[in-house]
Structure formats: structure tokens, C-alpha cells
Design a protein around this motif. Structure first.
Motif, PDB file in Angstrom:
ATOM      1  N   PHE A  83      52.832  20.963  98.055  1.00  0.00           N
ATOM      2  CA  PHE A  83      52.471  19.648  98.579  1.00  0.00           C
ATOM      3  C   PHE A  83      53.687  18.726  98.527  1.00  0.00           C
ATOM      4  O   PHE A  83      54.412  18.691  97.535  1.00  0.00           O
ATOM      5  N   PHE A  84      53.881  17.962  99.608  1.00  0.00           N
ATOM      6  CA  PHE A  84      55.043  17.095  99.741  1.00  0.00           C
ATOM      7  C   PHE A  84      54.580  15.659  99.998  1.00  0.00           C
ATOM      8  O   PHE A  84      53.748  15.422 100.867  1.00  0.00           O
ATOM      9  N   SER A  85      55.144  14.737  99.235  1.00  0.00           N
ATOM     10  CA  SER A  85      54.776  13.326  99.374  1.00  0.00           C
ATOM     11  C   SER A  85      56.028  12.480  99.524  1.00  0.00           C
ATOM     12  O   SER A  85      56.877  12.451  98.627  1.00  0.00           O
ATOM     13  N   GLU A  86      56.139  11.815 100.668  1.00  0.00           N
ATOM     14  CA  GLU A  86      57.264  10.903 100.879  1.00  0.00           C
ATOM     15  C   GLU A  86      57.153   9.703  99.945  1.00  0.00           C
ATOM     16  O   GLU A  86      58.159   9.173  99.466  1.00  0.00           O
ATOM     17  N   THR A  87      55.937   9.286  99.675  1.00  0.00           N
ATOM     18  CA  THR A  87      55.721   8.137  98.794  1.00  0.00           C
ATOM     19  C   THR A  87      56.300   8.395  97.410  1.00  0.00           C
ATOM     20  O   THR A  87      56.895   7.517  96.781  1.00  0.00           O
ATOM     21  N   HIS A  88      56.105   9.632  96.924  1.00  0.00           N
ATOM     22  CA  HIS A  88      56.577   9.977  95.583  1.00  0.00           C
ATOM     23  C   HIS A  88      57.937  10.658  95.595  1.00  0.00           C
ATOM     24  O   HIS A  88      58.502  10.960  94.546  1.00  0.00           O
ATOM     25  N   ASP A  89      58.477  10.909  96.821  1.00  0.00           N
ATOM     26  CA  ASP A  89      59.785  11.540  96.983  1.00  0.00           C
ATOM     27  C   ASP A  89      59.897  12.817  96.134  1.00  0.00           C
ATOM     28  O   ASP A  89      60.876  13.021  95.412  1.00  0.00           O
ATOM     29  N   GLN A  90      58.880  13.655  96.208  1.00  0.00           N
ATOM     30  CA  GLN A  90      58.879  14.884  95.426  1.00  0.00           C
ATOM     31  C   GLN A  90      57.923  15.888  96.056  1.00  0.00           C
ATOM     32  O   GLN A  90      57.193  15.571  96.994  1.00  0.00           O
ATOM     33  N   HIS A  91      57.974  17.112  95.562  1.00  0.00           N
ATOM     34  CA  HIS A  91      56.985  18.092  95.973  1.00  0.00           C
ATOM     35  C   HIS A  91      56.449  18.803  94.745  1.00  0.00           C
ATOM     36  O   HIS A  91      57.076  18.837  93.693  1.00  0.00           O
ATOM     37  N   LYS A  92      55.265  19.342  94.894  1.00  0.00           N
ATOM     38  CA  LYS A  92      54.572  19.998  93.785  1.00  0.00           C
ATOM     39  C   LYS A  92      53.991  21.306  94.307  1.00  0.00           C
ATOM     40  O   LYS A  92      53.272  21.318  95.317  1.00  0.00           O
ATOM     41  N   SER A  93      54.315  22.407  93.642  1.00  0.00           N
ATOM     42  CA  SER A  93      53.776  23.710  94.023  1.00  0.00           C
ATOM     43  C   SER A  93      52.746  24.169  93.005  1.00  0.00           C
ATOM     44  O   SER A  93      52.987  24.097  91.795  1.00  0.00           O
ATOM     45  N   TYR A  94      51.623  24.614  93.500  1.00  0.00           N
ATOM     46  CA  TYR A  94      50.567  25.180  92.671  1.00  0.00           C
ATOM     47  C   TYR A  94      50.529  26.690  92.938  1.00  0.00           C
ATOM     48  O   TYR A  94      50.300  27.108  94.080  1.00  0.00           O
ATOM     49  N   LEU A  95      50.762  27.492  91.911  1.00  0.00           N
ATOM     50  CA  LEU A  95      50.774  28.941  92.053  1.00  0.00           C
ATOM     51  C   LEU A  95      49.428  29.521  91.625  1.00  0.00           C
ATOM     52  O   LEU A  95      48.901  29.182  90.558  1.00  0.00           O
ATOM     53  N   PHE A  96      48.891  30.404  92.448  1.00  0.00           N
ATOM     54  CA  PHE A  96      47.560  30.954  92.196  1.00  0.00           C
ATOM     55  C   PHE A  96      47.473  31.722  90.880  1.00  0.00           C
ATOM     56  O   PHE A  96      46.403  31.807  90.285  1.00  0.00           O
ATOM     57  N   LYS A  97      48.576  32.281  90.412  1.00  0.00           N
ATOM     58  CA  LYS A  97      48.556  33.051  89.173  1.00  0.00           C
ATOM     59  C   LYS A  97      48.222  32.184  87.963  1.00  0.00           C
ATOM     60  O   LYS A  97      47.889  32.703  86.894  1.00  0.00           O
ATOM     61  N   ASN A  98      48.296  30.856  88.143  1.00  0.00           N
ATOM     62  CA  ASN A  98      48.013  29.937  87.030  1.00  0.00           C
ATOM     63  C   ASN A  98      46.599  29.355  87.086  1.00  0.00           C
ATOM     64  O   ASN A  98      46.322  28.342  86.451  1.00  0.00           O
ATOM     65  N   SER A  99      45.697  29.996  87.810  1.00  0.00           N
ATOM     66  CA  SER A  99      44.310  29.525  87.880  1.00  0.00           C
ATOM     67  C   SER A  99      43.601  29.794  86.550  1.00  0.00           C
ATOM     68  O   SER A  99      44.158  30.428  85.641  1.00  0.00           O
ATOM     69  N   LEU A 100      42.377  29.324  86.435  1.00  0.00           N
ATOM     70  CA  LEU A 100      41.611  29.531  85.193  1.00  0.00           C
ATOM     71  C   LEU A 100      41.427  31.013  84.882  1.00  0.00           C
ATOM     72  O   LEU A 100      41.521  31.436  83.728  1.00  0.00           O
ATOM     73  N   THR A 101      41.162  31.813  85.913  1.00  0.00           N
ATOM     74  CA  THR A 101      40.856  33.227  85.672  1.00  0.00           C
ATOM     75  C   THR A 101      42.099  34.121  85.669  1.00  0.00           C
ATOM     76  O   THR A 101      42.088  35.194  85.061  1.00  0.00           O
ATOM     77  N   LYS A 102      43.154  33.718  86.364  1.00  0.00           N
ATOM     78  CA  LYS A 102      44.428  34.447  86.428  1.00  0.00           C
ATOM     79  C   LYS A 102      44.334  35.808  87.131  1.00  0.00           C
ATOM     80  O   LYS A 102      45.283  36.585  87.112  1.00  0.00           O
ATOM     81  N   ASP A 103      43.204  36.119  87.750  1.00  0.00           N
ATOM     82  CA  ASP A 103      43.028  37.479  88.274  1.00  0.00           C
ATOM     83  C   ASP A 103      43.168  37.589  89.793  1.00  0.00           C
ATOM     84  O   ASP A 103      42.971  38.662  90.362  1.00  0.00           O
ATOM     85  N   THR A 104      43.478  36.493  90.485  1.00  0.00           N
ATOM     86  CA  THR A 104      43.680  36.548  91.940  1.00  0.00           C
ATOM     87  C   THR A 104      44.984  35.813  92.277  1.00  0.00           C
ATOM     88  O   THR A 104      44.956  34.668  92.716  1.00  0.00           O
ATOM     89  N   PRO A 105      46.143  36.461  92.083  1.00  0.00           N
ATOM     90  CA  PRO A 105      47.427  35.750  92.151  1.00  0.00           C
ATOM     91  C   PRO A 105      48.013  35.567  93.547  1.00  0.00           C
ATOM     92  O   PRO A 105      49.065  34.947  93.676  1.00  0.00           O
ATOM     93  N   HIS A 106      47.380  36.093  94.597  1.00  0.00           N
ATOM     94  CA  HIS A 106      47.979  35.936  95.919  1.00  0.00           C
ATOM     95  C   HIS A 106      46.915  36.000  97.007  1.00  0.00           C
ATOM     96  O   HIS A 106      45.778  36.427  96.782  1.00  0.00           O
ATOM     97  N   ALA A 107      47.338  35.574  98.191  1.00  0.00           N
ATOM     98  CA  ALA A 107      46.532  35.728  99.414  1.00  0.00           C
ATOM     99  C   ALA A 107      47.510  36.063 100.535  1.00  0.00           C
ATOM    100  O   ALA A 107      48.628  36.512 100.268  1.00  0.00           O
ATOM    101  N   PHE A 108      47.101  35.860 101.775  1.00  0.00           N
ATOM    102  CA  PHE A 108      47.976  36.121 102.919  1.00  0.00           C
ATOM    103  C   PHE A 108      47.863  34.997 103.945  1.00  0.00           C
ATOM    104  O   PHE A 108      46.820  34.361 104.087  1.00  0.00           O
TER     105      PHE A 108
END
Length: 427
Positions: A83-108
Motif C-alpha cells: 500500500f502506498f500513501s502520498e499523504t504519509h510519503d511511505q509504503h507498507k507491505s503486508y506479507l501473507f506468511k505473517n497472518s494469524l494462521t501462517k499456513d497460506t503464504p502465497h496466492a497468484f
């Protein structure tokens, strides 16, 4: 033409209207359970469709359908969302491997023409009678057996297309007609979503520049003044780019749609840098106020699956996942209805609650997506009480059954209201 013989059987256990992910998945599962199923698709695969970013929670479903390896071969591996925000002049990446269950780390990331065609051909292999170029024009549910009237488009030996009308019967009808919302339109139970008004404009590009922050194949989401843009990278090096905005902004267009899309992209400087030298490879398309819901998801001897019931917003790539997950539930529900008619009403109510729970899991975040307080918390999230893990779980599509996700989403909502109140009082 890949139509089954139009002179063949006209009496089925189940008829499915629509050959997208919702329809083909439901049909495949019911055929595997031994039911005689026919599916009618108004166009012909492959055909263009938007909604190209899959979610991790769909991966086990694709494996159960037996198509995972085929999807992997055509897909771009996706490890998260950026996610990219011009207002905050930064970006933030959320990786699926860090979900609560940790068992679905990717998609397509997939081009829907190929993805939908893969599901359609798998549907045929499972024994479903599949008809393409076949438009359902009428449905009658009040008879002893539901009936539909269709128009088959048949190409003769000299390539002349002739139209043949035919009537089919079944014990149950599934509306998987997508945005056509066949049943909802017939019964006038479809309405614009009062909580969300959005339009979209989109196209595919080639020769976009490299973007290290998206090297994993992440979807990119870019906030701008009038909404947000997406960027989806495909395995062949092309990208899908679109903007979701208010219908009022879309009405400000002057000139052709291609240029309006480019002008809108310029409102996202970080996205613009990757597309300055990119080439448009198809004409831009637009859709008006697309957020809608139906007041009912089922009726006498029918139910709706996927977009045929409702659609909220593409921001969290929820459309295909809701279609697939609700299709699995629909197949289970219809199996009960056909085997035990006395349990039909209870089974259909359970299906309705299940689907609406899934939509609700995405909806709150969608409705608040453009709020400054939401954007601030989203770009500066912390894992207090495992809230960030829950956000990632929602981005992964874990919205139907996981009570941990719902309880932590409630905490995020509390943080949001506190932040909003604080800044309101501060003014």
C-alpha cells in the motif's frame, strides 16, 4: 464451438446460469457428488474479465478442484499486498506468511481469461454438460420443476450463426450470472449499495519499469485524492492498472477513456514512475457505480453464488475468493436440498448467513478505506494484540470461519474510532 449437443438431454438435477468461477466451481462439485448438472455460459471462453488478484485462502480450494498446478503454471506468485500513501510519503507491505494462521503464504496474480477458461474446462472434465454462447432468457420457478428458456448460438459449416431456442428443466437452479444478476434483476431485489458508491476504469499495459518493492508479485494499492489505484503484475511481464473512484469523478472525463486513465494515474506519483514508458495494450474500460447487493440470496428452488448476489469493491481482491468459497458452500447446500427436501429451508438459511458473514468480513474495511484515520492506522499498523496479523488474515481471505480474525478486527475498529475522535477533538 464447444457446446454440448443441443439436441441432447433437457432434464437435469441442477442447472447453473453462468460459466465464471462461481458457476464452474459449484457445477464441478455437484457433478463430483453424482448429480446431473448443466451449465450455460452466454459468451465463449477465453474472455476478458477484471478481478485478477487471487487470495491465499483460495489456494486450498483450487487444490480440491484439481486445478492448482494449472493455475500455478499461468500465474504470477503473489506473497502479499503493498500500500502506498502520498499523504504519509511511505509504503507498507503486508506479507501473507505473517497472518494469524501462517499456513497460506502465497496466492497468484492471473489473467482472468486464462483462469476462468481453466475452471471451465475442468468443469467439463467433471462431467458437467457445458454450453457456451448460450443466453438464458427466461426462468420459471413456479412449475413442479423449474424451467429455463435459452437461446443457443450455433455456427454452421459455412460459419453462419443461427439461433435456436430451447427449454430445459431441473430440480434446482443456481444463479452464477455475475454482474448480470439474472435472478435479482428478474425479481427486482437488486439495489445499489447505500454504504458504498464507486466506479472503476482499467486497462492492461506492457513495458512497465521494474519496481523492487513489488518484486514478489504483490498487488500495489495507491491512494490518491479521488480514490485509489491498483497495479497487478502478470507472469508475462504485462500489468493490470485501474482506478477506483467516485462516480462523480468519472463524470469529469473529457475526451477518450485511455487518456482519462493516464491522467488519473498521474495523480499517483509513485505509480506514474513505473508507467511513464508503458504501452497501453488494450482499450481502457470503465464501469459505473458497481457496488450492489440483493435483498435475498435464495428463493424457491434457486440460490445465487458470487457476484450474482452482490459485489462491494475490488480493493482487497475479495470477488473471486467469495465466489469460490460460497460455491463450495452452495454445492454442500444443494446436495442437502436435493437429498432431503424437508431440510431445504434450514440449509438455505445457513448458506445465506455464511455468505453474508464472508462479505461482512471485508465490508467494514472497504467502507472506511478512504478515511484519513483508516489510512493512518493502515500505514502505521502495529501488532498490538495481534491486530496486524488479523489484518493480514483478512487480506488473505480468512473471513468466513475464523473467530480470531473477527475479534481482532473489532479491536482495529476500536483503534480507528479512537483515532478519529482524537483528531476531531484536536481541530
Amino acid at each position: 464451438m464447444t457446446n454440448s449437443d443441443t439436441n441432447a438431454n433437457t432434464n437435469y438435477d441442477v442447472i447453473v446460469i453462468g460459466g465464471g468461477p462461481a458457476g464452474t466451481t459449484t457445477a464441478s462439485l455437484l457433478a463430483q457428488q453424482g448429480w446431473d448438472v448443466a451449465l450455460f455460459e452466454k459468451t465463449e471462453h477465453p474472455r476478458f474479465h477484471i478481478g485478477e488478484s487471487l487470495l491465499p485462502m483460495s489456494m486450498p480450494l483450487l487444490k480440491k478442484l484439481g486445478v492448482y498446478d494449472q493455475i500455478e503454471s499461468i500465474g504470477q506468485r503473489k506473497l502479499g499486498a503493498s500500500f502506498f500513501s502520498e499523504t504519509h510519503d511511505q509504503h507498507k507491505s503486508y506479507l501473507f506468511k505473517n497472518s494469524l494462521t501462517k499456513d497460506t503464504p502465497h496466492a497468484f496474480q492471473v489473467k482472468r481469461a486464462s483462469f476462468d477458461a481453466t475452471l471451465f474446462h475442468a468443469c467439463k472434465k467433471h462431467g458437467v454438460s457445458c454450453f457456451e454462447n448460450t443466453q438464458v432468457t427466461h426462468c420459471e420457478l413456479n412449475a413442479e420443476k423449474p424451467t429455463i428458456t435459452v437461446l443457443h448460438k450455433i455456427k454452421s459449416k459455412d460459419n453462419t450463426v443461427i439461433t435456436k431456442e430451447k427449454i430445459y428443466q431441473s430440480r434446482f437452479i443456481i444463479d452464477a450470472s455475475g454482474r448480470d444478476t439474472f435472478m435479482a434483476s428478474k425479481y427486482k431485489i437488486k439495489q445499489a449499495n447505500p454504504k458504498h458508491r464507486s466506479a472503476a476504469i482499467f486497462a492492461h499495459f506492457s513495458s512497465a519499469t521494474e519496481f523492487p518493492e513489488l518484486s514478489s508479485g504483490n498487488i500495489g494499492v495507491y491512494w490518491f485524492k479521488h480514490g485509489w489505484c491498483w497495479l497487478i503484475p502478470f507472469s508475462d511481464g504485462t500489468v493490470s492498472v485501474g482506478a477506483v473512484c467516485s462516480p462523480e469523478y468519472l463524470k469529469t472525463r473529457r475526451g477518450n477513456l485511455d487518456q482519462f486513465l493516464r491522467d488519473t494515474i498521474k495523480l499517483c506519483p509513485k505509480l506514474t514512475t513505473h508507467l511513464n514508458t508503458a504501452t497501453l495494450i488494450n482499450q481502457a474500460q470503465a464501469t459505473g457505480n458497481y457496488s450492489y447487493l440483493s435483498s435475498k440470496i435464495y428463493g424457491k428452488n434457486y440460490l445465487a453464488v458470487g457476484d450474482a448476489f452482490g459485489f462491494v469493491d475490488p480493493v482487497f481482491s475479495s470477488g473471486v475468493h467469495i465466489a469460490l468459497r460460497s460455491a463450495f458452500k452452495a454445492a454442500e447446500t444443494i446436495d442437502i436440498c436435493l437429498k432431503s427436501p424437508k431440510q431445504q429451508e434450514q440449509a438455505l438459511k445457513s448458506y445465506s448467513k455464511f455468505v453474508q458473514r464472508g462479505i461482512k468480513g471485508f465490508a467494514w474495511m472497504i467502507y472506511h478505506m478512504l478515511s484519513p484515520s483508516f489510512q493512518h492506522l493502515f500505514m502505521n499498523s502495529k501488532n498490538t494484540f495481534r491486530v496486524e496479523e488479523a489484518i493480514i488474515s483478512i487480506l488473505s481471505g480468512d473471513v468466513f470461519d475464523n473467530t480470531q480474525v473477527r475479534s481482532r478486527l473489532f479491536l482495529f475498529q476500536c483503534f480507528y474510532h479512537i483515532h478519529k475522535l482524537f483528531h476531531t477533538l484536536k481541530r
